[in-house]
Design a protein around this motif. Structure first.
Motif, PDB file in Angstrom:
ATOM      1  N   SER A 192       0.850  -1.192   0.000  1.00 49.10           N
ATOM      2  CA  SER A 192       0.000   0.000   0.000  1.00 49.10           C
ATOM      3  C   SER A 192       0.886   1.243   0.000  1.00 49.10           C
ATOM      4  O   SER A 192       1.829   1.351   0.793  1.00 49.10           O
ATOM      5  N   ARG A 193       0.586   2.166  -0.886  1.00 51.27           N
ATOM      6  CA  ARG A 193       1.382   3.377  -1.055  1.00 51.27           C
ATOM      7  C   ARG A 193       0.472   4.606  -0.940  1.00 51.27           C
ATOM      8  O   ARG A 193      -0.681   4.567  -1.362  1.00 51.27           O
ATOM      9  N   TYR A 194       1.032   5.659  -0.387  1.00 48.36           N
ATOM     10  CA  TYR A 194       0.250   6.878  -0.176  1.00 48.36           C
ATOM     11  C   TYR A 194       1.124   8.082  -0.471  1.00 48.36           C
ATOM     12  O   TYR A 194       2.287   8.134  -0.033  1.00 48.36           O
ATOM     13  N   ASP A 195       0.580   9.054  -1.182  1.00 48.93           N
ATOM     14  CA  ASP A 195       1.324  10.304  -1.269  1.00 48.93           C
ATOM     15  C   ASP A 195       1.030  11.140  -0.025  1.00 48.93           C
ATOM     16  O   ASP A 195       0.146  10.805   0.782  1.00 48.93           O
ATOM     17  N   GLU A 196       1.768  12.205   0.143  1.00 49.82           N
ATOM     18  CA  GLU A 196       1.663  12.997   1.371  1.00 49.82           C
ATOM     19  C   GLU A 196       0.251  13.534   1.581  1.00 49.82           C
ATOM     20  O   GLU A 196      -0.312  13.426   2.687  1.00 49.82           O
ATOM     21  N   ALA A 197      -0.344  14.080   0.541  1.00 51.41           N
ATOM     22  CA  ALA A 197      -1.677  14.670   0.683  1.00 51.41           C
ATOM     23  C   ALA A 197      -2.713  13.615   1.043  1.00 51.41           C
ATOM     24  O   ALA A 197      -3.610  13.870   1.860  1.00 51.41           O
ATOM     25  N   ASP A 198      -2.610  12.439   0.446  1.00 50.76           N
ATOM     26  CA  ASP A 198      -3.563  11.367   0.716  1.00 50.76           C
ATOM     27  C   ASP A 198      -3.471  10.920   2.162  1.00 50.76           C
ATOM     28  O   ASP A 198      -4.490  10.771   2.851  1.00 50.76           O
ATOM     29  N   MET A 199      -2.248  10.718   2.661  1.00 49.21           N
ATOM     30  CA  MET A 199      -2.111  10.269   4.048  1.00 49.21           C
ATOM     31  C   MET A 199      -2.591  11.339   5.022  1.00 49.21           C
ATOM     32  O   MET A 199      -3.264  11.032   6.017  1.00 49.21           O
ATOM     33  N   LEU A 200      -2.272  12.591   4.753  1.00 48.40           N
ATOM     34  CA  LEU A 200      -2.747  13.653   5.637  1.00 48.40           C
ATOM     35  C   LEU A 200      -4.272  13.711   5.652  1.00 48.40           C
ATOM     36  O   LEU A 200      -4.881  13.917   6.708  1.00 48.40           O
ATOM     37  N   ALA A 201      -4.889  13.496   4.498  1.00 42.23           N
ATOM     38  CA  ALA A 201      -6.347  13.498   4.434  1.00 42.23           C
ATOM     39  C   ALA A 201      -6.927  12.340   5.240  1.00 42.23           C
ATOM     40  O   ALA A 201      -7.939  12.499   5.946  1.00 42.23           O
ATOM     41  N   ARG A 202      -6.304  11.161   5.148  1.00 39.59           N
ATOM     42  CA  ARG A 202      -6.786  10.006   5.915  1.00 39.59           C
ATOM     43  C   ARG A 202      -6.657  10.248   7.416  1.00 39.59           C
ATOM     44  O   ARG A 202      -7.545   9.884   8.204  1.00 39.59           O
ATOM     45  N   LEU A 203      -5.571  10.860   7.825  1.00 37.69           N
ATOM     46  CA  LEU A 203      -5.381  11.160   9.242  1.00 37.69           C
ATOM     47  C   LEU A 203      -6.407  12.186   9.717  1.00 37.69           C
ATOM     48  O   LEU A 203      -6.990  12.040  10.804  1.00 37.69           O
ATOM     49  N   ARG A 204      -6.673  13.201   8.924  1.00 36.78           N
ATOM     50  CA  ARG A 204      -7.684  14.192   9.294  1.00 36.78           C
ATOM     51  C   ARG A 204      -9.066  13.564   9.371  1.00 36.78           C
ATOM     52  O   ARG A 204      -9.851  13.863  10.283  1.00 36.78           O
TER      53      ARG A 204
END
Length: 230
Positions: A192-204
């Protein structure tokens, strides 16, 4: 044939090229986690701890350390290794999900997100958010960005090996890994790979206030780490 990442990690693996590599990896990671402990009485969860060879270093600077790994084999080994350390407890993932609300001060999940599906990661984020006390932090580290491939990982390992004195073993180990179940699983199941914006959105979306950290945990600085606060 191994059919899942959980099954792969529940047996001997070719990930570490020799004993020095394994020891240097776990010693460095333990020191990095210990530096993140907010105060001497903190309750810390290392989720996806692996063998945690030097977890006692973390336990020395916190009130209680919880080690969680999905592999029953590894949990048994951890329980035996730290049986004489009363401030260390070993948990299964379902026990993490049952932890009391607001009972943790720090959660570290290093090199875990890539082996979880998106749904599994979301479930973990919900569990961690619920279990963290107000002001508590989640460190989600070693997250793989979409553009980072196996060649870049190999280059990072070789640089680490050159610095720490196991370069020849690393070269031989990469050849073994090329022929191993890890390579075939990585191709078949993927990571599983995530770019920075995607991971920040998931955390939010999970209720955290989050940002990317300046440095990743461990030797591979092309991977990402995030700090998320409740």
């Amino acid at each position: 044939m191994v059919s899942s990442w959980r099954e792969f990690w529940d047996r001997d693996t070719p990930i570490y090229v020799n004993a020095r590599h394994k020891a240097r990896h776990y010693a460095g990671l333990a020191d990095e986690i210990a530096a993140l402990v907010p105060h001497p009485g903190a309750i810390v969860l290392d989720h996806g701890s692996g063998e945690a060879l030097f977890a006692d270093r973390i336990a020395e600077v916190c009130g209680r350390l919880l080690l969680c790994d999905a592999s029953p084999r590894r949990r048994d080994a951890l329980g035996q290794r730290f049986a004489g350390t009363p401030t260390i407890a070993v948990l299964a993932p379902e026990e993490v999900a049952a932890l009391p609300a607001a009972s943790l001060d720090l959660v570290v999940a290093n090199s875990l997100a890539q082996y979880l599906t998106a749904a599994e990661l979301e479930a973990c984020l919900r569990d961690w958010h619920r279990a963290l006390a107000p002001g508590g932090r989640l460190i989600l580290a070693d997250v793989i960005p979409p553009q980072l491939g196996a060649v870049a990982d190999a280059a990072a390992l070789l640089a680490f090996a050159r610095r720490d004195g196991f370069l020849l073993a690393a070269l031989l180990g990469l050849a073994r890994t090329f022929l191993s179940d890890y390579r075939s699983l990585r191709r078949r199941l993927g990571l599983s790979r995530y770019d920075e914006a995607d991971m920040l959105a998931r955390l939010r979306d999970a209720g955290f206030t989050a940002q990317r950290m300046p440095r990743n945990l461990g030797h591979n600085q092309r991977r990402m780490a995030f700090v998320a606060r409740v």
